[in-house]
Design a protein around this motif. Structure first.
Motif, mmCIF file in Angstrom:
data_model
loop_
_atom_site.group_PDB
_atom_site.id
_atom_site.type_symbol
_atom_site.label_atom_id
_atom_site.label_comp_id
_atom_site.label_asym_id
_atom_site.label_seq_id
_atom_site.Cartn_x
_atom_site.Cartn_y
_atom_site.Cartn_z
ATOM 1 N N SER A 47 0.886 -1.205 -0.062
ATOM 2 C CA SER A 47 0.148 -0.018 0.038
ATOM 3 C C SER A 47 0.763 1.354 -0.090
ATOM 4 C CB SER A 47 -0.906 0.164 1.320
ATOM 5 O OG SER A 47 -1.293 -1.052 1.452
ATOM 6 N N TRP A 48 2.169 1.302 0.298
ATOM 7 C CA TRP A 48 2.851 2.589 0.518
ATOM 8 C C TRP A 48 3.371 2.950 -1.099
ATOM 9 C CZ3 TRP A 48 4.409 -1.995 3.468
ATOM 10 C CH2 TRP A 48 5.191 -2.920 2.487
ATOM 11 N N GLY A 49 3.150 2.200 -1.939
ATOM 12 C CA GLY A 49 3.206 2.883 -3.504
ATOM 13 C C GLY A 49 4.554 3.137 -3.562
ATOM 14 N N GLU A 50 4.393 4.103 -4.412
ATOM 15 C CA GLU A 50 5.824 4.719 -4.972
ATOM 16 C C GLU A 50 6.792 5.496 -4.058
ATOM 17 O OE1 GLU A 50 6.888 4.479 -8.805
ATOM 18 O OE2 GLU A 50 5.695 2.853 -8.043
ATOM 19 N N ASP A 51 5.872 6.000 -3.093
ATOM 20 C CA ASP A 51 6.355 7.063 -2.438
ATOM 21 C C ASP A 51 6.465 6.650 -0.698
ATOM 22 O OD1 ASP A 51 7.501 9.354 -1.229
ATOM 23 O OD2 ASP A 51 6.135 10.780 -1.867
ATOM 24 N N PRO A 52 7.117 5.783 -0.203
ATOM 25 C CA PRO A 52 6.849 5.479 1.055
ATOM 26 C C PRO A 52 6.864 6.499 2.221
ATOM 27 C CG PRO A 52 8.259 3.630 -0.091
ATOM 28 C CD PRO A 52 8.174 5.166 -1.076
ATOM 29 N N ASP A 53 7.955 7.368 1.766
ATOM 30 C CA ASP A 53 8.169 8.508 2.914
ATOM 31 C C ASP A 53 6.726 9.442 3.090
ATOM 32 O OD1 ASP A 53 10.836 9.994 3.829
ATOM 33 O OD2 ASP A 53 9.262 11.473 3.267
ATOM 34 N N SER A 54 6.320 9.716 1.939
ATOM 35 C CA SER A 54 4.656 10.467 2.201
ATOM 36 C C SER A 54 4.148 9.540 2.790
ATOM 37 C CB SER A 54 4.484 11.146 0.869
ATOM 38 O OG SER A 54 5.498 11.426 0.110
ATOM 39 N N PHE A 55 3.930 8.348 2.558
ATOM 40 C CA PHE A 55 2.807 7.216 2.835
ATOM 41 C C PHE A 55 2.994 7.312 4.425
ATOM 42 C CE2 PHE A 55 1.536 3.212 4.136
ATOM 43 C CZ PHE A 55 0.254 3.023 3.628
ATOM 44 N N PHE A 56 4.257 7.089 4.748
ATOM 45 C CA PHE A 56 4.371 6.883 6.270
ATOM 46 C C PHE A 56 4.078 8.371 6.910
ATOM 47 C CE2 PHE A 56 7.521 6.640 10.138
ATOM 48 C CZ PHE A 56 6.608 5.721 10.834
#
Ligand code: PFF
Length: 501
Positions: free
Chosen positions: A125-134
């Motif tokens: 689910s974190w997709g392409e950008d885990p930083d913004s996701f988290f």
């Protein structure tokens, strides 16, 4: 008047049950989430030097001390100190209050993040950008510790699940709960981590990452901060200073191999960390190759390693990425839970010893109170709170607790008396070095760490956070728990504590 402990003292059913429970307490989030990052931050393999020095100088001697003390006094930390001298009972309560309402409140929240990420792994689910996701999507991080914002419901539900599971295990008791759970958790964890590490080191580019891990930068050893990190990590990773091993050892039979067990627990824990490091760095190496970046560019902060860098790397895996993600986060959950239950058990043991309330009632009240206390860490400002409390726990709480332990055992009680007991109970002799370490070397090292931390604290606020937040969550927390500890220690025992014969 002899101390009147509850008539039936639980006991580990098997020796391996005790060992696995103690190893389960030691091996936790700190081994998988914090150790590789510390290595990475402090000169790669060079960090292993201060880490191993800290293990030998502080870790093993203190483990022998805690297990020996719990075994001799057959009681929790407060009982053990009270049996040395009633005036020191508050130290035991302070250790328990600090670990239960300091560490456990945020530790359960980090486990809950891992639980969420376990489910996120099902469809990456974190997709392409885990930083913004988290940070933005999952934590919805606010701008400062004072902007608490809303409670994050996915985190809250997972925290409730963590507290419920921990409650269930501790509620069932020493043998049926803790021993059984750890007999299941520990082999499971070893298998999960074994698969992950062997999988990781075979990835293309893994060698690069492992190279960074093992290629020591010895210049870094000149920095005090590297040594401070190593010594604090040894305390945290071995669950020392908080009466946990004291409580666990109080459930051992009279004939016990205290020295051998202490060494086994310490070595298993530290070898496990070093082993995990191979997997973590191999994955970072793989990711660096994939994104054409140097390895040291692919990860930033501690928390970012597990929840940003790793998800990023998992998404890049050539096959079975979801399974890898599930295995990784499941390992964190299992490691975290087996440490969490040890914290709750240590506190429960303290209250049962002194007040003789029913175990079930105490565990239930503790877990409800703990859950309520954790809620603040599940808010949008929660990450700041985790970071600040974690900083103070590691730089002050652990060190202060260890120092008090050494002074009381080394100078008030005298190590020679404890040594006599340990050597009588087991077949191993302790080297002269142990007394010397407990009385002189460890206190000097700890005082140095403490002074160094205070100087750093005064020179600049930690991470640039508002000073008021540091004062409230750091210093005041220490003071409030100290005050409560003294209050509890002033309540009378069913009978005055006395050293068992
Ligand atoms: N040893 C555990 C870890 O490394 O994650 C954490 C921990 C458990 C710290 C119990 C302190 C403690 F009293």
């Amino acid at each position: 008047m002899a101390i009147e402990l509850p008539h039936h003292r639980p006991q580990w059913k098997t020796h391996i049950g005790f060992l696995l429970a103690a190893i389960g307490s030691a091996i936790g989030l700190g081994n998988i989430w914090r150790f590789p990052y510390l290595c990475y931050k402090n000169g790669g393999g060079a960090f292993l030097v201060p880490y191993l020095v800290a293990l030998l100088v502080v870790g093993i001697p203190l483990m022998i001390l805690e297990i020996g003390l719990g075994h001799k006094m057959r009681g929790s930390a407060p009982t053990s100190y009270a049996r040395i001298d009633k005036r020191w009972e508050w130290v035991g309560w302070w250790q328990l209050l600090f670990v239960m309402f300091g560490i456990m409140l945020y530790y359960s929240v980090i486990i809950s993040w891992c639980l969420n990420f376990f489910f996120f792994s099902f469809n990456l689910s974190w997709g392409e950008d885990p930083d913004s996701f988290f940070f933005s999507g999952f934590l919805m991080k606010s701008g400062s510790p004072f902007q608490i914002g809303d409670v994050r419901t996915p985190i809250l539900f997972a925290v409730a699940a963590v507290w419920f599971l921990s409650w269930f295990i501790v509620f069932l008791g020493v043998e049926k709960g803790l021993e059984r759970a750890n007999k299941f958790f520990m082999p499971l964890l070893f298998v999960l981590v074994g698969i992950l590490v062997f999988w990781s080191v075979r990835l293309p580019g893994a060698g690069e990452g492992v190279g960074v891990y093992l290629r020591p930068d010895f210049h870094r050893l000149k920095e005090v901060g590297v040594w401070v990190d190593a010594f604090s990590q040894i305390f945290f990773t071995l669950s020392l200073g908080f009466g946990i091993m004291i409580a666990y050892a109080s459930y051992l039979p009279r004939k016990s191999e205290i020295v051998r067990d202490s060494v086994i627990i310490c070595l298993t824990n530290c070898l496990f960390s070093i082993f995990v490091g191979f997997g973590v760095f191999a994955v970072l190496g793989y990711m660096a190759g994939k994104t054409s970046q140097p390895v040291d560019q692919v990860v930033t902060k501690g928390i970012g390693l597990a929840f940003v860098a790793f998800p990023k790397a998992i998404s890049l895996l050539p096959s079975f990425a979801r399974i890898f993600g599930m295995l990784f986060f499941a390992s964190l959950v299992v490691a975290g839970l087996s440490s969490a239950v040890s914290i709750i058990e240590a506190f429960t043991c303290g209250i049962v010893d002194k007040f003789h309330y029913s175990r079930g009632a105490i565990v239930s009240v503790l877990c409800i109170a703990g859950f309520v206390g954790s809620i603040i860490f599940t808010t949008q400002g929660g990450l700041f709170w985790v970071d600040i409390v974690d900083h103070f726990v590691n730089h002050y709480g652990l060190v202060l607790a260890g120092l008090l332990e050494c002074v009381i055992l080394g100078w008030v009680y005298k190590t020679s008396r404890l040594r006599e007991h340990i050597e009588h109970a087991s077949s191993t002799k302790i080297s002269w070095w142990w007394d010397y370490a407990v009385k002189v070397v460890i206190p000097i090292v700890l005082i140095f760490l403490l002074v160094n931390s205070i100087i750093e604290e005064l020179s600049a606020p930690y991470e640039g956070y508002p000073v008021l937040s540091l004062v409230l969550l750091g210093r005041d927390w220490l003071v409030v728990t100290l005050f409560l500890a003294v209050l509890i220690s002033m309540r009378s025992w069913k009978a005055a504590p006395e050293e068992p014969s």
